[in-house]
Design a protein around this motif. Structure first.
Motif, PDB file in Angstrom:
ATOM      1  N   ASN A 123       0.042  10.131  11.349  1.00 27.81           N
ATOM      2  CA  ASN A 123      -1.775  10.311  11.364  1.00 27.81           C
ATOM      3  C   ASN A 123      -1.911   8.835  12.008  1.00 27.81           C
ATOM      4  O   ASN A 123      -2.624   8.570  11.850  1.00 27.81           O
ATOM      5  N   ASP A 124      -1.066   8.239  13.066  1.00 29.75           N
ATOM      6  CA  ASP A 124      -1.434   6.798  13.329  1.00 29.75           C
ATOM      7  C   ASP A 124      -2.236   5.573  13.061  1.00 29.75           C
ATOM      8  O   ASP A 124      -2.836   4.893  13.023  1.00 29.75           O
ATOM      9  N   ARG A 125      -1.487   5.140  11.759  1.00 29.84           N
ATOM     10  CA  ARG A 125      -2.081   4.602  10.862  1.00 29.84           C
ATOM     11  C   ARG A 125      -0.736   3.846   9.663  1.00 29.84           C
ATOM     12  O   ARG A 125      -0.032   4.360   9.440  1.00 29.84           O
ATOM     13  N   ILE A 126      -1.670   2.858   8.767  1.00 28.08           N
ATOM     14  CA  ILE A 126      -0.574   2.390   8.152  1.00 28.08           C
ATOM     15  C   ILE A 126      -1.416   1.954   7.040  1.00 28.08           C
ATOM     16  O   ILE A 126      -2.548   1.701   6.910  1.00 28.08           O
ATOM     17  N   THR A 127      -1.202   2.458   5.912  1.00 25.84           N
ATOM     18  CA  THR A 127      -1.585   2.429   4.170  1.00 25.84           C
ATOM     19  C   THR A 127      -1.575   0.923   3.873  1.00 25.84           C
ATOM     20  O   THR A 127      -0.133   1.323   3.262  1.00 25.84           O
ATOM     21  N   ILE A 128      -2.361   0.646   2.993  1.00 25.99           N
ATOM     22  CA  ILE A 128      -2.322  -0.505   2.028  1.00 25.99           C
ATOM     23  C   ILE A 128      -2.830  -0.335   0.558  1.00 25.99           C
ATOM     24  O   ILE A 128      -3.397   0.384   0.916  1.00 25.99           O
ATOM     25  N   TYR A 129      -0.770  -0.572   0.090  1.00 25.25           N
ATOM     26  CA  TYR A 129      -1.376  -0.095  -1.211  1.00 25.25           C
ATOM     27  C   TYR A 129      -1.962  -0.953  -1.877  1.00 25.25           C
ATOM     28  O   TYR A 129      -0.499  -1.681  -2.162  1.00 25.25           O
ATOM     29  N   ASP A 130      -2.940  -1.163  -2.901  1.00 20.67           N
ATOM     30  CA  ASP A 130      -2.793  -2.585  -3.677  1.00 20.67           C
ATOM     31  C   ASP A 130      -2.254  -1.716  -5.352  1.00 20.67           C
ATOM     32  O   ASP A 130      -3.121  -1.061  -5.710  1.00 20.67           O
ATOM     33  N   HIS A 131      -1.251  -2.545  -5.356  1.00 18.15           N
ATOM     34  CA  HIS A 131      -1.125  -1.872  -7.204  1.00 18.15           C
ATOM     35  C   HIS A 131      -1.658  -2.283  -8.670  1.00 18.15           C
ATOM     36  O   HIS A 131      -1.962  -1.702  -9.496  1.00 18.15           O
TER      37      HIS A 131
END
Length: 372
Positions: free
Chosen positions: A113-121
């Motif tokens: 998907n050519d992306r970085i996903t940032i997950y905020d807990h």
């Protein structure tokens, strides 16, 4: 499950000559818990590819073929899944690498998907960002700074590409912005560009690194007895070659062109490496490889390697002090297949072993003690 202990001995050699006074040490891995012995999820893994922990002690595991992460607590109890297959928010086609930053946010790299996903807990939210690098490994090293084993994607900034095109170690901010100070080391520091394996090693980011207080230790994956200590002086990173075990001995033998896995016996395949790409097709018999270099809690550095020319293979732990002085090594009678992670500031390791053809993750503490 009772803890299991694996013992080894370390010989710390004093300054030359080698027959001077020496200190003998013992070391052991004391296992706290294991994952992977049950053949049902979430405890069953096809092949654990990456594991990290965060500041709250949670353990994140990605197994081959999964489009999600599994989260366990510090005692090995399953907590939840993060992600699923797809292209929407919180979905992934492929999970390649993941890491946490100084604010305990989780970054998950999805190269398809050519992306970085940032997950905020805290908010249980997902945000995606683009990035200019192919990332092989990433570490949060200080506030808002990332250490990356990576290589540049093609982009419009041709001047930056020209200057950084063979860079393999970067330090960036947490949004992966690059400038003229971002490059820490070029690939040519670790391998000669004339080496026929050069392109393959660069393409796979084949080094292991550790960072502490402005100092980097780096070990090539194909280990030939040389590590590198990198330290920043003004605006330049300076590298020092450190010699350990097997200096100058080749870490592999190249097999004849056209060799395929089915041409080899099952026991031989365990020590083989097959690769294909723009560098052609390669078949290598691996003799020695790095399992990782780590900052130890005593202020020194430890490098784990495995010699696959023996049956069973022999593992080694080499020790350097904080200044890069070589102190000695220990022989590991039962080396792990891989070391997935070490917790910061503690000598707690997450090891990958095989038990009855099942991949098993062990949380184990490394203990060093001087012999009387």
């Amino acid at each position: 499950m009772l803890p299991r202990t694996i013992s080894m001995a370390i010989l710390f050699v004093a300054l030359p000559p080698s027959y001077c006074l020496a200190q003998t040490w013992t070391a052991s891995f004391s296992t706290e818990w294991r994952l992977g012995l049950e053949e049902v999820e979430p405890q069953f893994f096809r092949w654990p590819l990456q594991l990290i922990t965060d500041q709250k002690g949670y353990v994140y595991v990605h197994s081959y073929g999964d489009a999600y992460l599994r989260v366990f607590d510090a005692n090995g109890r399953f907590v939840k899944y993060i992600g699923r297959k797809g292209q929407g928010p919180g979905e992934f086609e492929v999970i390649d690498q993941f890491f946490v930053d100084s604010k305990n946010k989780l970054y998950i790299n999805d190269p398809i998907n050519d992306r970085i996903t940032i997950y905020d807990h805290s908010r249980e939210s997902f945000v995606t960002i683009s990035y200019p690098l192919y990332i092989y490994k990433a570490y949060s090293i200080q506030k808002d700074s990332m250490l990356l084993i990576a290589r540049l994607k093609l982009n419009k900034n041709k001047r930056l590409n020209k200057n950084k095109r063979d860079c393999i170690l970067f330090i960036t901010d947490n949004k992966f912005n690059l400038d003229h100070k971002s490059c820490v080391a070029r690939a040519s520091l670790f391998w000669s560009p004339e080496d026929p394996l050069y392109a393959m090693l660069v393409r796979r980011g084949a080094i292991r690194v550790a960072y502490r207080q402005g100092v980097l230790m780096a070990a090539p994956w194909l280990y030939e007895g040389v590590l590198f200590r990198l330290e920043r002086h003004r605006d330049q990173w300076q590298a020092t070659r450190l010699t350990g075990l097997h200096p100058g001995k080749s870490a592999y033998t190249k097999l004849p062109d056209g060799t395929a896995p089915w041409d080899l016996s099952p026991s031989e395949r365990k020590h083989m490496f097959f690769a294909s790409g723009p560098y052609g097709r390669l078949a290598l018999r691996i003799h020695r490889r790095s399992l990782g270099v780590f900052a130890l809690a005593n202020g020194g550095w430890g490098h784990f390697s495995i010699d696959q020319q023996h049956d069973p293979p022999i593992g080694f732990l080499e020790i350097w002090d904080g200044r890069g002085q070589y102190l000695g090594y220990a022989e590991l009678q039962s080396p792990p297949y891989d070391i997935l992670w070490k917790e910061p500031d503690r000598d707690t390791f997450y090891l990958l072993r095989w038990q009855e053809d099942l991949p098993v993750i062990e949380k184990a503490r490394l203990q060093l003690q001087r012999r009387q």
